[in-house]
Design a protein around this motif. Sequence first.
Motif, PDB file in Angstrom:
ATOM      1  N   ALA A 287       0.826  -1.203   0.000  1.00  0.00           N
ATOM      2  CA  ALA A 287       0.000   0.000   0.000  1.00  0.00           C
ATOM      3  C   ALA A 287       0.860   1.252   0.000  1.00  0.00           C
ATOM      4  O   ALA A 287       0.594   2.222  -0.715  1.00  0.00           O
ATOM      5  N   SER A 288       1.931   1.224   0.814  1.00  0.00           N
ATOM      6  CA  SER A 288       2.852   2.357   0.858  1.00  0.00           C
ATOM      7  C   SER A 288       3.515   2.563  -0.488  1.00  0.00           C
ATOM      8  O   SER A 288       3.634   3.675  -0.988  1.00  0.00           O
ATOM      9  N   GLY A 289       3.948   1.429  -1.105  1.00  0.00           N
ATOM     10  CA  GLY A 289       4.608   1.529  -2.395  1.00  0.00           C
ATOM     11  C   GLY A 289       3.671   2.012  -3.481  1.00  0.00           C
ATOM     12  O   GLY A 289       4.034   2.813  -4.344  1.00  0.00           O
ATOM     13  N   GLN A 290       2.400   1.530  -3.454  1.00  0.00           N
ATOM     14  CA  GLN A 290       1.454   1.947  -4.465  1.00  0.00           C
ATOM     15  C   GLN A 290       1.140   3.437  -4.357  1.00  0.00           C
ATOM     16  O   GLN A 290       0.957   4.126  -5.349  1.00  0.00           O
ATOM     17  N   ALA A 291       1.066   3.945  -3.104  1.00  0.00           N
ATOM     18  CA  ALA A 291       0.820   5.374  -2.921  1.00  0.00           C
ATOM     19  C   ALA A 291       1.940   6.196  -3.537  1.00  0.00           C
ATOM     20  O   ALA A 291       1.710   7.208  -4.198  1.00  0.00           O
ATOM     21  N   LYS A 292       3.152   5.728  -3.322  1.00  0.00           N
ATOM     22  CA  LYS A 292       4.310   6.436  -3.879  1.00  0.00           C
ATOM     23  C   LYS A 292       4.283   6.375  -5.399  1.00  0.00           C
ATOM     24  O   LYS A 292       4.529   7.368  -6.096  1.00  0.00           O
ATOM     25  N   ASP A 293       3.974   5.174  -5.949  1.00  0.00           N
ATOM     26  CA  ASP A 293       3.917   5.036  -7.395  1.00  0.00           C
ATOM     27  C   ASP A 293       2.814   5.909  -7.982  1.00  0.00           C
ATOM     28  O   ASP A 293       2.963   6.512  -9.043  1.00  0.00           O
ATOM     29  N   SER A 294       1.670   5.988  -7.277  1.00  0.00           N
ATOM     30  CA  SER A 294       0.565   6.812  -7.750  1.00  0.00           C
ATOM     31  C   SER A 294       0.951   8.284  -7.768  1.00  0.00           C
ATOM     32  O   SER A 294       0.628   9.022  -8.695  1.00  0.00           O
ATOM     33  N   LEU A 295       1.649   8.729  -6.706  1.00  0.00           N
ATOM     34  CA  LEU A 295       2.093  10.118  -6.632  1.00  0.00           C
ATOM     35  C   LEU A 295       3.044  10.434  -7.775  1.00  0.00           C
ATOM     36  O   LEU A 295       2.952  11.484  -8.413  1.00  0.00           O
ATOM     37  N   GLN A 296       3.935   9.491  -8.064  1.00  0.00           N
ATOM     38  CA  GLN A 296       4.863   9.708  -9.171  1.00  0.00           C
ATOM     39  C   GLN A 296       4.111   9.805 -10.490  1.00  0.00           C
ATOM     40  O   GLN A 296       4.427  10.622 -11.352  1.00  0.00           O
TER      41      GLN A 296
ATOM     42  N   PHE B  61      10.114  -3.612  -4.707  1.00  0.00           N
ATOM     43  CA  PHE B  61      10.256  -2.208  -4.366  1.00  0.00           C
ATOM     44  C   PHE B  61      11.589  -1.723  -4.944  1.00  0.00           C
ATOM     45  O   PHE B  61      12.330  -2.493  -5.554  1.00  0.00           O
ATOM     46  N   ARG B  62      11.884  -0.473  -4.723  1.00  0.00           N
ATOM     47  CA  ARG B  62      13.080   0.084  -5.348  1.00  0.00           C
ATOM     48  C   ARG B  62      14.351  -0.577  -4.824  1.00  0.00           C
ATOM     49  O   ARG B  62      15.249  -0.900  -5.596  1.00  0.00           O
ATOM     50  N   HIS B  63      14.435  -0.770  -3.527  1.00  0.00           N
ATOM     51  CA  HIS B  63      15.659  -1.297  -2.938  1.00  0.00           C
ATOM     52  C   HIS B  63      15.473  -2.642  -2.237  1.00  0.00           C
ATOM     53  O   HIS B  63      16.398  -3.124  -1.594  1.00  0.00           O
ATOM     54  N   PHE B  64      14.288  -3.229  -2.314  1.00  0.00           N
ATOM     55  CA  PHE B  64      14.092  -4.534  -1.698  1.00  0.00           C
ATOM     56  C   PHE B  64      12.874  -5.210  -2.305  1.00  0.00           C
ATOM     57  O   PHE B  64      12.084  -4.592  -3.038  1.00  0.00           O
ATOM     58  N   SER B  65      12.725  -6.473  -2.014  1.00  0.00           N
ATOM     59  CA  SER B  65      11.553  -7.229  -2.444  1.00  0.00           C
ATOM     60  C   SER B  65      11.164  -8.190  -1.338  1.00  0.00           C
ATOM     61  O   SER B  65      12.008  -8.653  -0.564  1.00  0.00           O
ATOM     62  N   ILE B  66       9.870  -8.467  -1.257  1.00  0.00           N
ATOM     63  CA  ILE B  66       9.335  -9.405  -0.281  1.00  0.00           C
ATOM     64  C   ILE B  66       8.653 -10.539  -1.036  1.00  0.00           C
ATOM     65  O   ILE B  66       7.967 -10.294  -2.045  1.00  0.00           O
ATOM     66  N   TYR B  67       8.839 -11.759  -0.582  1.00  0.00           N
ATOM     67  CA  TYR B  67       8.218 -12.896  -1.264  1.00  0.00           C
ATOM     68  C   TYR B  67       7.637 -13.860  -0.230  1.00  0.00           C
ATOM     69  O   TYR B  67       8.174 -14.049   0.858  1.00  0.00           O
ATOM     70  N   ILE B  68       6.496 -14.433  -0.572  1.00  0.00           N
ATOM     71  CA  ILE B  68       5.907 -15.510   0.208  1.00  0.00           C
ATOM     72  C   ILE B  68       5.523 -16.618  -0.758  1.00  0.00           C
ATOM     73  O   ILE B  68       5.251 -16.380  -1.944  1.00  0.00           O
TER      74      ILE B  68
END
Length: 662
Positions: free
Chosen positions: A16-25, A605-612
């Motif tokens: 959600a945080s990343g999407q907000a940033k992408d949307s702002l960009q 994300f720009r500097h990391f990724s999360i996987y499950i």
Amino acid sequence: MRFIITSITMMLCLSASGQAKDSLQADTMKSQNLSNVTITSRRSGTKRVGGPANAVLIGREELFKAACCNLGESFTTNPSVDVNYSDAATGAKQIKLLGLSGTYVQMLTENLPNFRGAAAPYALDYVPGPWMKSIQVSKGSSSVRNGYESITGQIDIEYLKPDDDQGLTVNLFGNTMGRMEANADANVHLDSHLSSEILAHYQNEWSHHDQNNDGFQDQPNVRQWNLQNRWKWKGDHYLFHAGIGLVKEKREGGQTEHTINGNLHAPSLPLYKIGVETDRYEGYMKHAFILNPEHGTNIALMGNASIHQMDANYGNKQYSVNEKTAYAQLLFETNVTEEHNLSAGLSLNHDYLKNEGSETTPGAYVQYTYNLNSKITAMAGIRADHSNHYGTFVTPRFHLKLTPNEIVSLRLSAGKGYRTVHALAENNNLLASGRQLVIDDLEQEAAWNYGASSSMYIPLFGKTLKLNVEYYHTRFSRQAVIDYDTNPSQIHITNLNGKSYSNTLQVDATYPVISGLELTAAWRLNDVKCTYGGKLMEKPLTSRYKGLLTASYKTPLGLWQFDATLQLNGGGRMPTAYTNTDGTPSWDSRFQAYEQVSAQITRWFRHFSIYIGGENLTGFRQKQTIINAESPWSDTFDPTLVWGPVQGAMFYAGIRINMGRL
């Protein structure tokens, strides 16, 4: 379950945080004029190598589609390579290629032979997945440049390089089976020529799972420390590459209690325990002198050495080994003209095993390659080696590639391979069985391999369908045969007395269905037979066929990635069963087909990724992984008859962090 819920919650919050940033960009970009437009496309994680040999390169894009904690877990999405447990007690794994065990696959690290002899049973755990830059899988007889040992193919591992983009990367991983890992790779460019790298790995498996309630751990507890330091110096006419590494590992498994399904058994006897402690030290060095860049003329001197010390106990059986290996190669290569390439070299291989003797083998080779405008490529090589045990032997190999147009290419290959057998060192996990292990005076193994393959790039609905068809035949003239059938109270490693061969036919296809979505489907048939006790029989514990279907989707902005794999493993023959006291056989004559599903979701994300993700989501597991588990001290106890998964569904989560420039 709490583990998975926490992981999903963390991923969604960060998303959600990343999407907000992408949307702002995106909103910001709407009010600006775009002076430059960059069109990006998804890069395939697996690509076919363009030379005359049938080889594929598995890159990090492909490795990131699964947890890929180590080399043994890196072939989940690969249709050609199978990885199976060798037994249900030690956690030892083996690769199978062209229907045959991994001892016939030459293991290389950056074009240097590695993980031989005593390292073989657990070698797949010695290469952490985050350390790997790529894996090249070559089928059939390969180049004579790397030696005489390749019979069914080669697997060459490329590590991350000291001169890669400078920075620090950390990978943290955990799963529901009580396993956690921490990995780090860091490199620094000391100047324009010199760079250095540190690779670090820690693994801890602490749980005591017993899903089939047989009183034995399904997986041993493993603690591993793994460290490498690598250096590279690059000049205009000279390259230097060197490094050292160490692995320290402790495995503990076996019986946890004297009960099976809640019933008490033999409480007066001690628990059957397994312990394996390993200390491995290795180093390598490469020198390359570029004499004529225009003609690709160079001389290279390279080599590696290792010390492998292991102390193991399997119940009341003790086994210790101190193996020292060294390899050196001097080679010369030049492009005589644009069409003609010549390579020649000398090699020296030395193996020493305490209490099992030593072997020194010097050799020489020459290899010629003809390339006619990339339409016809022919490579012919021959080498001669002299063993202080087996005398002089000659290894011829030939490859031909025909590319009449941009759509079709055809490859043919034929070649011979040899292998010195260190039966006890390579199969010391068989000591976990209650059967008597009998090893004859073994000959050097020798086999011919013949192959034909066709790769097609077919335009279809505006995209390209990649289709590959291949057939390989391997025939042994001498072989060390592991015989379970002739005497039910023994595991007999003896010389081949009769026929032994393998036929494999594989078809695989890859197609980008829509933008970002790629599907791969494969089907392979195995016909593997060997002579046991004078009878030609199907090789036991080998699946007759394998089906694979993978789907990988990455969203247009590359923020999300979804991967799923379905494997269908065919049934096969079990070794001849011994008879119980009531006259019934101890196990069925054949094992059944089974399927496995794995899936993973990655958020970038720009500097990391999360996987499950999850593995073996169908939950299928072999019901009886240990024969006569209630009597581990008897000669009918056997944990080595494994043909399927020993554990049910497993879930995992992890994070990869790129901390940037040091």
